[in-house]
Design a protein around this motif. Structure first.
Motif, short mmCIF file in Angstrom:
data_model
loop_
_atom_site.label_atom_id
_atom_site.label_comp_id
_atom_site.label_asym_id
_atom_site.label_seq_id
_atom_site.Cartn_x
_atom_site.Cartn_y
_atom_site.Cartn_z
N PHE A 1 1.11 -1.46 -0.10
CA PHE A 1 -0.34 0.23 0.21
C PHE A 1 1.53 1.65 -0.04
CE2 PHE A 1 -2.20 3.69 2.08
CZ PHE A 1 -2.77 3.64 1.51
N ALA B 1 0.41 4.19 -3.35
CA ALA B 1 -0.42 2.72 -3.93
C ALA B 1 -1.07 3.45 -5.49
CB ALA B 1 -1.50 2.33 -3.42
N SER C 1 2.53 -1.90 -6.26
CA SER C 1 1.30 -2.31 -5.44
C SER C 1 0.45 -3.50 -5.57
CB SER C 1 0.20 -0.54 -5.03
OG SER C 1 0.10 -0.47 -4.50
N HIS D 1 -6.14 -1.58 1.45
CA HIS D 1 -5.72 -2.25 -0.02
C HIS D 1 -6.11 -3.69 -0.12
CE1 HIS D 1 -2.52 -2.45 -2.89
NE2 HIS D 1 -1.60 -3.10 -2.35
#
Length: 249
Positions: free
Chosen positions: A180, A185, A192, A221
């Motif tokens: 993340f 990200a 990511s 995430h």
């Protein structure tokens, strides 16, 4: 003990159930918890992007709002580390900073090191995979590093093992980053997502039913990847599990 609840932006805006679970958990321990309504972002997104001067007013505001408490508790290792470790070069000349730095705690850290709880009346009959978020692991030392030949400890795991019926998933890479990394990200989306899917794959091979962590940003995430790939894993913040909340349907 005068305790303040510090709620991170992700939790406030997207996952309020985590804030309520944190409050419930602290009150279950007999604490009288205050929520300073004037609190805002701690400034971590700005500082992580190199915008120090944009983070400074938020750091000053944080000191104004949270001075005077015996403990400040937050369900986020990254936000706690921001205040404890990264405010230093922003507000190091402010006399209040050293006091606050020693009084702010990530939730699991507070439960283990300050309250020293040894039991929780919670039944959680699931196989749980624990994700060790980078800030909590590397900066707050909530657990030992698996690559070091040293005595091992893990404060979040210590709390989870107090629950009745729980089974802990045995991961192959116990403290690897989820990918993340905040703005990482966005700027490095492909990397990511690949890192995140690697983490999900590790939980799948371990038979994880519920994936948990102390940072909702990491879980957001991973949950996004799990949902997009239609994987059979539920995601819960550790505060929700420890407070006795059920698995979301």
């Amino acid at each position: 003990m005068r305790v303040a609840l510090f709620v991170p932006c992700y939790v406030d805006q997207l996952y309020p159930r985590v804030a309520m679970a944190t409050l419930d958990l602290l009150e279950q321990q007999g604490l009288d918890v205050e929520f300073p309504e004037a609190q805002t972002c701690c400034g971590q997104p700005m500082l992580n992007s190199g915008c120090d001067q944009d983070a400074l007013p938020l750091a000053d505001r944080f000191l104004d709002i949270f001075s005077g408490y015996d403990a400040i508790v937050a369900p986020s290792g990254s936000c706690v580390s921001m205040v404890k470790n990264h405010y230093a070069h922003l507000v190091h000349e402010d006399a209040r900073y050293e006091t606050i730095r020693t009084r702010i705690y990530e939730l699991c850290e507070f439960l283990v090191d300050v309250l020293k709880i040894e039991s929780l009346p919670v039944k959680f009959p699931y196989k749980v995979g624990l994700h060790s978020s980078c800030h909590g692991l590397r900066e707050l030392r909530l657990a030992s590093d698996s690559e070091l030949n040293a005595p091992s400890f893990n404060k979040p795991l210590q709390l989870l093992e107090l629950l009745d019926g729980i089974e802990i998933a045995d991961l192959k890479r116990k403290d690897e980053c989820c990918g993340f990394g905040g703005t990482f990200a966005v700027s490095e989306e492909a990397v990511s997502c690949t890192m995140g899917r690697d983490r999900v794959a590790d939980h799948l091979q371990a038979g994880t039913q519920v994936l948990t962590a102390g940072d909702m940003s990491c879980l957001m995430h991973l949950a996004g990847l799990i949902r997009r790939d239609k994987q059979p894993i539920s995601v819960m913040h550790i505060a929700e599990i420890l407070a006795g909340y059920g698995v979301p349907q």
